[in-house]
Each structure stands twice: as C-alpha cells, then as structure tokens.
Design a protein around this motif. Structure first.
Motif, PDB file in Angstrom:
ATOM      1  N   PHE A  75       0.861  -1.182   0.000  1.00  0.00           N
ATOM      2  CA  PHE A  75       0.000   0.000   0.000  1.00  0.00           C
ATOM      3  C   PHE A  75       0.898   1.233   0.000  1.00  0.00           C
ATOM      4  CE2 PHE A  75      -2.763   3.275   1.545  1.00  0.00           C
ATOM      5  CZ  PHE A  75      -4.064   2.888   1.246  1.00  0.00           C
ATOM      6  N   ILE A  76       0.821   2.026  -1.078  1.00  0.00           N
ATOM      7  CA  ILE A  76       1.685   3.207  -1.213  1.00  0.00           C
ATOM      8  C   ILE A  76       0.850   4.476  -1.089  1.00  0.00           C
ATOM      9  CG2 ILE A  76       3.289   4.458  -2.689  1.00  0.00           C
ATOM     10  CD1 ILE A  76       3.905   1.821  -4.112  1.00  0.00           C
ATOM     11  N   THR A  77       1.273   5.346  -0.178  1.00  0.00           N
ATOM     12  CA  THR A  77       0.671   6.676  -0.021  1.00  0.00           C
ATOM     13  C   THR A  77       1.684   7.722  -0.450  1.00  0.00           C
ATOM     14  OG1 THR A  77      -0.652   5.979   1.892  1.00  0.00           O
ATOM     15  CG2 THR A  77      -0.306   8.343   1.612  1.00  0.00           C
ATOM     16  N   THR A  78       1.250   8.670  -1.275  1.00  0.00           N
ATOM     17  CA  THR A  78       2.067   9.847  -1.532  1.00  0.00           C
ATOM     18  C   THR A  78       1.152  11.073  -1.556  1.00  0.00           C
ATOM     19  OG1 THR A  78       3.922  10.756  -2.785  1.00  0.00           O
ATOM     20  CG2 THR A  78       2.119   9.791  -4.070  1.00  0.00           C
ATOM     21  N   LYS A  79       1.763  12.254  -1.740  1.00  0.00           N
ATOM     22  CA  LYS A  79       1.015  13.492  -1.495  1.00  0.00           C
ATOM     23  C   LYS A  79       1.315  14.568  -2.535  1.00  0.00           C
ATOM     24  CE  LYS A  79       1.824  12.425   3.392  1.00  0.00           C
ATOM     25  NZ  LYS A  79       3.020  11.581   3.255  1.00  0.00           N
ATOM     26  N   LEU A  80       0.283  15.341  -2.835  1.00  0.00           N
ATOM     27  CA  LEU A  80       0.413  16.512  -3.702  1.00  0.00           C
ATOM     28  C   LEU A  80       1.185  17.589  -2.949  1.00  0.00           C
ATOM     29  CD1 LEU A  80      -0.656  17.760  -6.439  1.00  0.00           C
ATOM     30  CD2 LEU A  80      -2.529  18.705  -5.070  1.00  0.00           C
ATOM     31  N   PRO A  81       2.241  18.154  -3.529  1.00  0.00           N
ATOM     32  CA  PRO A  81       3.047  19.124  -2.778  1.00  0.00           C
ATOM     33  C   PRO A  81       2.294  20.419  -2.509  1.00  0.00           C
ATOM     34  CG  PRO A  81       3.773  19.024  -5.062  1.00  0.00           C
ATOM     35  CD  PRO A  81       2.786  17.910  -4.881  1.00  0.00           C
ATOM     36  N   VAL A  82       2.708  21.113  -1.469  1.00  0.00           N
ATOM     37  CA  VAL A  82       2.070  22.358  -1.042  1.00  0.00           C
ATOM     38  C   VAL A  82       2.164  23.433  -2.120  1.00  0.00           C
ATOM     39  CG1 VAL A  82       4.160  23.190   0.115  1.00  0.00           C
ATOM     40  CG2 VAL A  82       1.928  24.023   0.862  1.00  0.00           C
ATOM     41  N   PHE A  83       3.139  23.319  -3.011  1.00  0.00           N
ATOM     42  CA  PHE A  83       3.269  24.273  -4.113  1.00  0.00           C
ATOM     43  C   PHE A  83       2.610  23.744  -5.395  1.00  0.00           C
ATOM     44  CE2 PHE A  83       7.222  21.955  -3.283  1.00  0.00           C
ATOM     45  CZ  PHE A  83       7.348  21.202  -4.435  1.00  0.00           C
ATOM     46  N   LYS A  92       0.111  16.734 -13.325  1.00  0.00           N
ATOM     47  CA  LYS A  92       1.559  16.861 -13.503  1.00  0.00           C
ATOM     48  C   LYS A  92       2.317  16.267 -12.327  1.00  0.00           C
ATOM     49  CE  LYS A  92       3.594  20.883 -12.704  1.00  0.00           C
ATOM     50  NZ  LYS A  92       4.071  22.275 -12.884  1.00  0.00           N
ATOM     51  N   TYR A  93       1.932  16.650 -11.105  1.00  0.00           N
ATOM     52  CA  TYR A  93       2.677  16.182  -9.940  1.00  0.00           C
ATOM     53  C   TYR A  93       2.383  14.713  -9.639  1.00  0.00           C
ATOM     54  CZ  TYR A  93       4.479  20.832  -8.999  1.00  0.00           C
ATOM     55  OH  TYR A  93       5.153  22.017  -9.098  1.00  0.00           O
ATOM     56  N   LEU A  94       1.155  14.275  -9.895  1.00  0.00           N
ATOM     57  CA  LEU A  94       0.839  12.861  -9.699  1.00  0.00           C
ATOM     58  C   LEU A  94       1.645  12.001 -10.669  1.00  0.00           C
ATOM     59  CD1 LEU A  94      -0.775  10.476  -8.562  1.00  0.00           C
ATOM     60  CD2 LEU A  94      -2.617  11.065 -10.159  1.00  0.00           C
ATOM     61  N   ASN A  95       1.679  12.386 -11.939  1.00  0.00           N
ATOM     62  CA  ASN A  95       2.439  11.611 -12.924  1.00  0.00           C
ATOM     63  C   ASN A  95       3.927  11.593 -12.579  1.00  0.00           C
ATOM     64  OD1 ASN A  95       0.183  10.991 -14.405  1.00  0.00           O
ATOM     65  ND2 ASN A  95       0.465  12.609 -15.922  1.00  0.00           N
ATOM     66  N   TRP A  96       4.417  12.695 -12.038  1.00  0.00           N
ATOM     67  CA  TRP A  96       5.817  12.777 -11.616  1.00  0.00           C
ATOM     68  C   TRP A  96       6.072  11.751 -10.503  1.00  0.00           C
ATOM     69  CZ3 TRP A  96       7.824  18.475 -11.712  1.00  0.00           C
ATOM     70  CH2 TRP A  96       9.202  18.484 -11.945  1.00  0.00           C
ATOM     71  N   SER A  97       5.144  11.683  -9.544  1.00  0.00           N
ATOM     72  CA  SER A  97       5.283  10.719  -8.444  1.00  0.00           C
ATOM     73  C   SER A  97       5.203   9.284  -8.952  1.00  0.00           C
ATOM     74  CB  SER A  97       4.199  10.960  -7.391  1.00  0.00           C
ATOM     75  OG  SER A  97       4.445  12.146  -6.666  1.00  0.00           O
ATOM     76  N   TYR A 109      -3.753   8.974  -2.307  1.00  0.00           N
ATOM     77  CA  TYR A 109      -3.166  10.255  -2.686  1.00  0.00           C
ATOM     78  C   TYR A 109      -3.783  11.337  -1.819  1.00  0.00           C
ATOM     79  CZ  TYR A 109      -0.777  13.457  -5.932  1.00  0.00           C
ATOM     80  OH  TYR A 109       0.077  14.380  -6.487  1.00  0.00           O
ATOM     81  N   LEU A 110      -2.919  12.127  -1.181  1.00  0.00           N
ATOM     82  CA  LEU A 110      -3.373  13.134  -0.229  1.00  0.00           C
ATOM     83  C   LEU A 110      -3.031  14.539  -0.703  1.00  0.00           C
ATOM     84  CD1 LEU A 110      -1.980  11.566   3.108  1.00  0.00           C
ATOM     85  CD2 LEU A 110      -4.192  11.121   2.039  1.00  0.00           C
ATOM     86  N   ILE A 111      -3.914  15.497  -0.403  1.00  0.00           N
ATOM     87  CA  ILE A 111      -3.521  16.902  -0.447  1.00  0.00           C
ATOM     88  C   ILE A 111      -2.673  17.116   0.800  1.00  0.00           C
ATOM     89  CG2 ILE A 111      -4.282  19.294  -0.379  1.00  0.00           C
ATOM     90  CD1 ILE A 111      -6.854  18.488  -1.735  1.00  0.00           C
ATOM     91  N   HIS A 112      -1.404  17.461   0.614  1.00  0.00           N
ATOM     92  CA  HIS A 112      -0.464  17.468   1.735  1.00  0.00           C
ATOM     93  C   HIS A 112      -0.768  18.563   2.750  1.00  0.00           C
ATOM     94  CE1 HIS A 112       4.005  16.412   2.736  1.00  0.00           C
ATOM     95  NE2 HIS A 112       3.276  16.502   3.819  1.00  0.00           N
TER      96      HIS A 112
END
Length: 332
Positions: A75-83, A92-97, A109-112
């Motif tokens: 189970f992988i969690t990552t987050k949209l950066p504050v910027f 863009k940022y999701l595809n980068w991750s 996927y979280l709003i950080h």
C-alpha cells in the motif's frame, strides 16, 4: 497485520502500520525499506516533497523482481506538494510521483497541506520573497483541486483519496463538496496531541485517521533549525515520560511500542519513521500484547491539546497569513 477498510470505491484496505519516510535520505531508504519489507511492513508513506520517491521506487522494483512480493501487496501513499495545490497541476505532480515510484497507480493520494504556496521556476520547491517568507498562493481552491484528484482516481491512477493537516472545518467542507469522499485524514497524533474532537468528526464521516509523528518526532527539532532556522521552544520528550517508561517496564516493551500500541488499539493507523533496522522491527511488533483499559486511560491523560503540537508549520515564514492556515495562531 490488521487492516482498516477505507470508504473509497471498491475494496481498499490499508495496513494499520506503515513505514514513514519523512526526512529519510535516498541512502537511508535502501536499507530501511528493505528491512521493513522483510519485517512484514506492507504500507509505505511518502510525499513528492520528501524527495525520496525515486529511491522508494527502486527498492520496490528490486523487491518485486526478486519474487518476494507483488505490487498489489504493498500500500503506497504519496502526497500533492504544497506548491502544487492547483487543479491544473494535479496530473503533472501525480504523474511525476508515479514515474519516480515506478508504478501505474498509488493506493492513497493526499492533499499534503490545506494552504498553498507558489512554486519557484523549477516547480520543485516553493518560491520565497526577499525577506525569506514564502509566496502565498491565495487563488488555489481545495475543492477544485479535489475534483481533479477525483478524475485521476476514475482514470485508475489512484485507489483512494484523502487529505493531510486539515482541520475539522476544512475536512467537512471538502466532504460536503465532493463526489468521492475523503477516505483518510493524516495528521500529527501522539500521546501529547490526541486530537479527540477531530477524530470524532472523522468517525462521523467514516474517514480513517493516520497518525504521523506517533512517537513525538524526536528528530524534528534539529530539522526545523537546520532547514528553516526555526527553533520551537518546549520541544516534547514523550518517549521519556515517566508513565510511558513505567508501562514499558510493566509490559516488557520499549517506550516506543507502548506509544504505538496506544494508538493502534484505538484503530488509528500509524506510520512511525525510522532508519534504524532494530527499531523498524520493533515498531511493527505491537500486536502481541494489549494495554489494559486502566493503562489506556493513563496514556489518554497525557493529552496536552494544542500545547502538545509540534508541527504548526510556522517554519514556513508568513504562513499564518494564509486564509487556509489550519490552526488558531495569530498572524505573525
């Protein structure tokens, strides 16, 4: 490993214990994540701006290629950066991750952050003013950003959606204005900051809680000073509290295991961070004992409310002036 069934579409189950990776360098990730996977961890928590997704992707690829497990086992969690809190930047940022993690999808996927900053020219860091304060993004809208995340979920790039560091009012607003409801709220949560009202709100809305810094983040102080020149006074030492030490002796466990058991026994998901192999193994070894109701109450009584908060984000100079700043501090 116990799991928490999330309210996301489909059957999405999140392991109750995961490996936190905030502040973990690429060199640390290789050893720590390999140790964690071998010890039975099946949840990894990272973020775009932890700058270690690529290292995590490399370890996972090696682990899967060796035949030890499959992508669907982790189970992988990552987050949209504050910027990157604008609807037009989500993809863009999701595809980068996804590229860095070497996977076609993330499980959560979280709003950080509920507040937003303007990115610098690289798109990899927040922009700052001449006085060192951060350039606030006052036009980003969390509801619109969420809708873009919903689309990515429908496209199969995300299995569940959530937020991090939102207060109760911000969570409710998103819940009331979303098609796919938030499944998880990730917040600072430990014996000194137990967030009981916020947890009650999330229970009503069927939102699972993930606790970051469940051990009080012992190394955060040095990070604040080194990176932001921000020195928070009265930094807590939860691991050294007399009650925690007494219970560790009583149950023949470490003080860390007592603090982690306090949370998982209340069905709070935990993501303790460590790069020490022995400690990584200890942090998942919390399911072979149970705290008595009386001892649970003794730990509950350690709650300091807002006075126990470590991560108030004021190391982002000027952030309290943002309308979505989630805490009740006066403007700087």
């Amino acid at each position: 490993m116990p799991y928490v069934k999330l309210s996301a579409p489909g059957d999405v189950q999140m392991p109750l214990v995961g490996l936190g990776t905030w502040k973990a360098t690429n060199e640390e990730i290789d050893k720590a994540l390999t140790t964690a996977l071998d010890a039975g961890y099946r949840q990894i928590d990272t973020a775009f701006n932890y700058n270690n997704e690529e290292a995590i992707g490399s370890v996972l690829k090696k682990w899967i290629s060796s035949g030890k497990g499959k992508r669907e086992n982790v189970f992988i969690t990552t987050k949209l950066p504050v910027f990157g809190n604008r609807a037009g930047d989500v993809e863009k940022y999701l595809n980068w991750s996804l590229k860095n993690l070497q996977t076609d999808y993330v499980d959560l996927y979280l709003i950080h952050m509920p507040f937003s900053l303007i990115p610098d020219d690289t798109g990899l860091s927040p922009k700052t003013n001449e006085d060192g304060s951060f350039v606030l993004d006052l036009e980003a809208n969390n509801v619109e950003t969420w809708k873009a995340m919903e689309k990515s979920l429908k496209d199969g790039k995300i299995r569940a959606l959530g937020v991090s560091n939102f207060n109760a009012m911000q969570v409710k607003k998103l819940y009331e204005n979303s098609e796919i409801k938030p499944s998880v709220l990730q917040v600072e949560l430990h014996a000194y900051l137990q967030q009981k009202d916020l947890r009650a709100t999330c229970k009503e809305l069927n939102i699972a809680i993930t606790a970051y810094a469940p051990l009080g983040s012992p190394h955060a102080k040095s990070h604040f000073i080194e990176k932001y020149n921000y020195n928070k006074t009265d930094f807590p030492d939860i691991l050294g509290h007399p009650v925690v030490k007494e219970l560790a002796e009583k149950y023949n466990k470490t003080t860390g295991q007592i603090l982690l058991r306090h949370l998982v026994q209340q069905n709070v998901i935990i993501i303790p961070k460590s790069s020490n192999p022995e400690r990584i193994k200890q942090n998942i070894d919390v399911f072979n004992f149970e705290l008595s109701p009386e001892d649970l109450e003794r730990l509950n009584a350690l709650d300091r409310g807002e006075d126990g908060r470590i991560f108030d984000f004021r190391f982002f100079k000027g952030i309290t002036k943002h309308p979505e700043y989630p805490f009740n501090f006066k403007e700087e």
